[in-house]
Design a protein around this motif. Sequence first.
Motif, PDB file in Angstrom:
ATOM      1  N   MET A 143       0.844  -1.193   0.000  1.00 28.68           N
ATOM      2  CA  MET A 143       0.000   0.000   0.000  1.00 28.68           C
ATOM      3  C   MET A 143       0.878   1.242   0.000  1.00 28.68           C
ATOM      4  N   GLU A 144       0.247   2.344  -0.374  1.00 28.00           N
ATOM      5  CA  GLU A 144       0.916   3.641  -0.286  1.00 28.00           C
ATOM      6  C   GLU A 144       0.290   4.407   0.870  1.00 28.00           C
ATOM      7  N   VAL A 145       1.137   5.079   1.623  1.00 31.03           N
ATOM      8  CA  VAL A 145       0.694   5.818   2.802  1.00 31.03           C
ATOM      9  C   VAL A 145       1.055   7.285   2.587  1.00 31.03           C
ATOM     10  N   PRO A 146       0.054   8.188   2.616  1.00 24.24           N
ATOM     11  CA  PRO A 146       0.380   9.608   2.468  1.00 24.24           C
ATOM     12  C   PRO A 146       1.256  10.061   3.639  1.00 24.24           C
ATOM     13  N   SER A 147       2.352  10.747   3.312  1.00 26.80           N
ATOM     14  CA  SER A 147       3.267  11.175   4.361  1.00 26.80           C
ATOM     15  C   SER A 147       3.951  12.474   3.974  1.00 26.80           C
ATOM     16  N   GLY A 153       8.481   6.848  -1.817  1.00 28.65           N
ATOM     17  CA  GLY A 153       9.249   5.646  -2.097  1.00 28.65           C
ATOM     18  C   GLY A 153       9.966   5.085  -0.892  1.00 28.65           C
ATOM     19  N   THR A 154       9.870   5.795   0.260  1.00 33.43           N
ATOM     20  CA  THR A 154      10.492   5.317   1.495  1.00 33.43           C
ATOM     21  C   THR A 154       9.505   4.413   2.231  1.00 33.43           C
ATOM     22  N   ILE A 155      10.008   3.361   2.820  1.00 32.92           N
ATOM     23  CA  ILE A 155       9.166   2.423   3.561  1.00 32.92           C
ATOM     24  C   ILE A 155       8.851   3.025   4.930  1.00 32.92           C
ATOM     25  N   VAL A 156       7.539   3.178   5.215  1.00 37.99           N
ATOM     26  CA  VAL A 156       7.116   3.769   6.484  1.00 37.99           C
ATOM     27  C   VAL A 156       6.373   2.764   7.363  1.00 37.99           C
ATOM     28  N   GLN A 157       6.035   1.605   6.820  1.00 35.20           N
ATOM     29  CA  GLN A 157       5.315   0.605   7.606  1.00 35.20           C
ATOM     30  C   GLN A 157       5.734  -0.795   7.144  1.00 35.20           C
ATOM     31  N   GLU A 158       5.950  -1.688   8.108  1.00 35.73           N
ATOM     32  CA  GLU A 158       6.274  -3.079   7.793  1.00 35.73           C
ATOM     33  C   GLU A 158       5.098  -3.940   8.232  1.00 35.73           C
ATOM     34  N   ILE A 159       4.456  -4.565   7.260  1.00 33.38           N
ATOM     35  CA  ILE A 159       3.292  -5.398   7.544  1.00 33.38           C
ATOM     36  C   ILE A 159       3.728  -6.806   7.941  1.00 33.38           C
ATOM     37  N   GLN A 160       4.713  -7.321   7.230  1.00 37.57           N
ATOM     38  CA  GLN A 160       5.253  -8.648   7.525  1.00 37.57           C
ATOM     39  C   GLN A 160       6.752  -8.623   7.237  1.00 37.57           C
ATOM     40  N   SER A 161       7.523  -9.211   8.135  1.00 35.49           N
ATOM     41  CA  SER A 161       8.982  -9.223   7.971  1.00 35.49           C
ATOM     42  C   SER A 161       9.385 -10.071   6.773  1.00 35.49           C
ATOM     43  N   GLY A 162      10.438  -9.634   6.117  1.00 40.29           N
ATOM     44  CA  GLY A 162      11.025 -10.414   5.030  1.00 40.29           C
ATOM     45  C   GLY A 162      12.278 -11.098   5.529  1.00 40.29           C
ATOM     46  N   TYR A 163      12.690 -12.172   4.838  1.00 41.10           N
ATOM     47  CA  TYR A 163      13.864 -12.931   5.259  1.00 41.10           C
ATOM     48  C   TYR A 163      14.724 -13.302   4.059  1.00 41.10           C
ATOM     49  N   GLY A 176       4.462  -0.884   3.596  1.00 37.21           N
ATOM     50  CA  GLY A 176       3.731   0.306   3.165  1.00 37.21           C
ATOM     51  C   GLY A 176       4.734   1.365   2.789  1.00 37.21           C
ATOM     52  N   VAL A 177       4.519   2.015   1.659  1.00 33.95           N
ATOM     53  CA  VAL A 177       5.476   2.971   1.109  1.00 33.95           C
ATOM     54  C   VAL A 177       4.882   4.396   1.133  1.00 33.95           C
ATOM     55  N   ALA A 178       5.735   5.351   1.493  1.00 33.80           N
ATOM     56  CA  ALA A 178       5.295   6.748   1.568  1.00 33.80           C
ATOM     57  C   ALA A 178       5.038   7.299   0.164  1.00 33.80           C
ATOM     58  N   ARG A 179       4.024   8.143   0.117  1.00 32.76           N
ATOM     59  CA  ARG A 179       3.763   8.938  -1.080  1.00 32.76           C
ATOM     60  C   ARG A 179       3.470  10.355  -0.634  1.00 32.76           C
ATOM     61  N   LYS A 180       3.470  11.296  -1.579  1.00 32.58           N
ATOM     62  CA  LYS A 180       3.215  12.692  -1.235  1.00 32.58           C
ATOM     63  C   LYS A 180       1.845  12.828  -0.578  1.00 32.58           C
ATOM     64  N   ALA A 181       1.820  13.660   0.464  1.00 33.56           N
ATOM     65  CA  ALA A 181       0.553  13.912   1.142  1.00 33.56           C
ATOM     66  C   ALA A 181      -0.359  14.713   0.218  1.00 33.56           C
ATOM     67  N   ASP A 182      -1.629  14.441   0.314  1.00 36.40           N
ATOM     68  CA  ASP A 182      -2.608  15.144  -0.568  1.00 36.40           C
ATOM     69  C   ASP A 182      -2.756  16.581  -0.216  1.00 36.40           C
TER      70      ASP A 182
END
Length: 182
Positions: A143-147, A153-163, A176-182
Amino acid sequence: MTEEDKTEATEDLRQETAAEAPEVADHDRVAQLEAQLEEAQNATLYARAEAQNLLRRAQKEAEDARAYAATSFARDILSVADNLSRALSAIPEDLRGDEKMKGLVAGLEATGRELDSVFARHGISKVSALGEALDPNRHQAMMEVPSADAAPGTIVQEIQSGYMIRDRLLRPALVGVARKAD
């Protein structure tokens, strides 16, 4: 006269000369043997190179088999790690301090540490995600998260860890990746 006729005429002349001069026949025989020797040497070199390549490939495959033999099992055990982590994070702070729950919480935390230790011994490590730029080779954007605080393009939320298992991706981090705030 065609090229084939020229070659045939040259061969006929050579045979006539060889019949009259034995040294020409000897020379032809030596030349023929030298050509066969060179052909045999080339075939030997080719066979030796092919054997070396085969040996290198077999060694590489054996190393890979040893290094990545646990991949399937590791993928299966990741769900156990996820569930243990969720169980630990679901325990409220007030229950963590409760004398009756301290043993259970300590046991779950010890199990988590032991699981992390087993992962480390087998070359399994978590993929770092939070605060990093999205890397499609290690992260899967969910998902994209307004920030306004983080760059797009910066990761602001980790839903599940990767290995990772050694240098290969075992499971991408769901983020979840940051996108420009509306």
